[in-house]
Design an enzyme around this catalytic site. Structure first.
Site, PDB file in Angstrom:
ATOM      1  N   ASP A  29      34.743  -2.243   9.963  1.00  0.00           N
ATOM      2  CA  ASP A  29      34.821  -2.992   8.710  1.00  0.00           C
ATOM      3  C   ASP A  29      35.095  -2.043   7.552  1.00  0.00           C
ATOM      4  O   ASP A  29      34.363  -1.065   7.356  1.00  0.00           O
ATOM      5  CB  ASP A  29      33.489  -3.731   8.495  1.00  0.00           C
TER       6      ASP A  29
ATOM      7  N   GLY B  30      35.710  -5.639  13.493  1.00  0.00           N
ATOM      8  CA  GLY B  30      35.852  -5.546  12.056  1.00  0.00           C
ATOM      9  C   GLY B  30      34.887  -6.456  11.314  1.00  0.00           C
ATOM     10  O   GLY B  30      33.801  -6.777  11.793  1.00  0.00           O
ATOM     11  N   HIS B  31      35.323  -6.882  10.124  1.00  0.00           N
ATOM     12  CA  HIS B  31      34.496  -7.671   9.224  1.00  0.00           C
ATOM     13  C   HIS B  31      34.092  -8.997   9.855  1.00  0.00           C
ATOM     14  O   HIS B  31      32.957  -9.451   9.702  1.00  0.00           O
ATOM     15  CB  HIS B  31      35.294  -7.915   7.936  1.00  0.00           C
ATOM     16  N   PHE B  32      35.024  -9.616  10.585  1.00  0.00           N
ATOM     17  CA  PHE B  32      34.755 -10.872  11.276  1.00  0.00           C
ATOM     18  C   PHE B  32      34.589 -10.581  12.767  1.00  0.00           C
ATOM     19  O   PHE B  32      35.441 -10.906  13.589  1.00  0.00           O
ATOM     20  CB  PHE B  32      35.866 -11.883  11.010  1.00  0.00           C
TER      21      PHE B  32
END
Length: 289
Positions: free
Chosen positions: A238, A264-266
């Protein structure tokens, strides 16, 4: 397969959409999404936990399938979004719950916990920041600039975060194999971001984000004093909230469990099975026991 209900509740005159699944008498697990998505981000996680938890995943006002009144009709702040979530839970008769926070869901979840510390049985944070260490400077620099001085230049930088390419970037950055991420996710988010007036809603929340870090000392004291169980399951790639944000929870949370996963972020888009196994094991030990 779990049966997932898609419901609406009216709170302060606004229709809030939420997904609900699992036994009505099971421990409640509240899922709070981030920007720019909605409870849609939990579509694959919910069936993996709803066999033994009562899962509730609302869309914040202005997001997903909830109402999105314009900024002239509603003052979009994180305090106000927390108010609505608090009243939604009260209307559903929920008084005790574990909470999953991601991105914008974190400052809402922190406010809920600070208001009602006795209500929260456990915290799962998935790239949901609670420490200054988590902010990746390159991403956050224009946000802080916009807060300090709202002008055409700083606003233009923030409007760049509302484009399709910026939304895609949030989904695929840090994911070892981008083909694991369903493109429908970022197209779904962008379609809802592009509704008339939604840009002003998001700009208002960008401005208000600066109210969140000042809450962190109270959050840290709450983590120490309450000894609430904390699981940080984090996409280590992320570039919005970096892995140092996950590690920082060990500073104050008692026996914090921290897992940095490839993603990552999601994270749920590419590693939902791995994340769900960690979350389910954590809840089984800390909440259901």
């Amino acid at each position: 397969m779990a049966v997932i209900h898609h419901r609406h509740a009216t709170v302060r005159g606004h229709r809030l959409f939420y997904r609900e699944a699992g036994p009505a008498d099971a421990p409640v697990f509240l899922l709070l999404h981030g920007f720019p998505t909605s409870s849609y981000m939990f579509r694959d996680l919910i069936p993996l936990l709803a066999d033994r938890y009562h899962v509730i995943a609302p869309d914040h006002l202005g997001f997903g399938l909830s109402d999105a009144p314009g900024v002239a009709e509603f003052d979009y702040t994180f305090d106000a979004l927390t108010d609505l979530t608090e009243e939604l839970l009260a209307g559903l008769g929920v008084t005790r719950y574990a909470v999953y926070v991601q991105d914008y869901g974190a400052p809402i979840g922190w406010r809920l916990a600070l208001r009602h510390p006795e209500a929260v049985t456990a915290i799962v944070t998935q790239n949901g920041n609670g420490y200054d260490e988590g902010f990746v400077e390159d991403f956050w620099r224009p946000v802080w600039a916009y807060h300090r001085d709202e002008n055409p230049e700083t606003e233009a930088a923030m409007r760049g975060a509302l484009t399709l390419e910026a939304t895609r970037w949030q989904y695929v950055t840090g994911v070892p194999d981008e083909t694991l991420v369903n493109p429908e996710a970022w197209h779904h988010d962008h379609a809802l971001l592009s509704r008339p007036g939604n840009d002003e809603i998001q700009l208002a929340l960008f401005r208000d984000y600066a109210t969140n870090p000042p809450l962190y000392p109270r959050l840290h004291r709450y983590l120490r004093d309450s000894a609430v169980p904390v699981l940080a399951v984090w996409g280590k790639g992320d570039e919005i909230f970096g892995p140092e944000g996950a590690k920082a929870f060990a500073t104050d949370a008692h026996d914090a469990e921290i897992h940095l996963l490839d993603g990552g972020h999601f994270l749920l888009e590419s590693a939902v099975d791995e994340a769900a196994a960690l979350i389910g094991d954590f809840l089984d030990r800390k909440v259901a026991a």
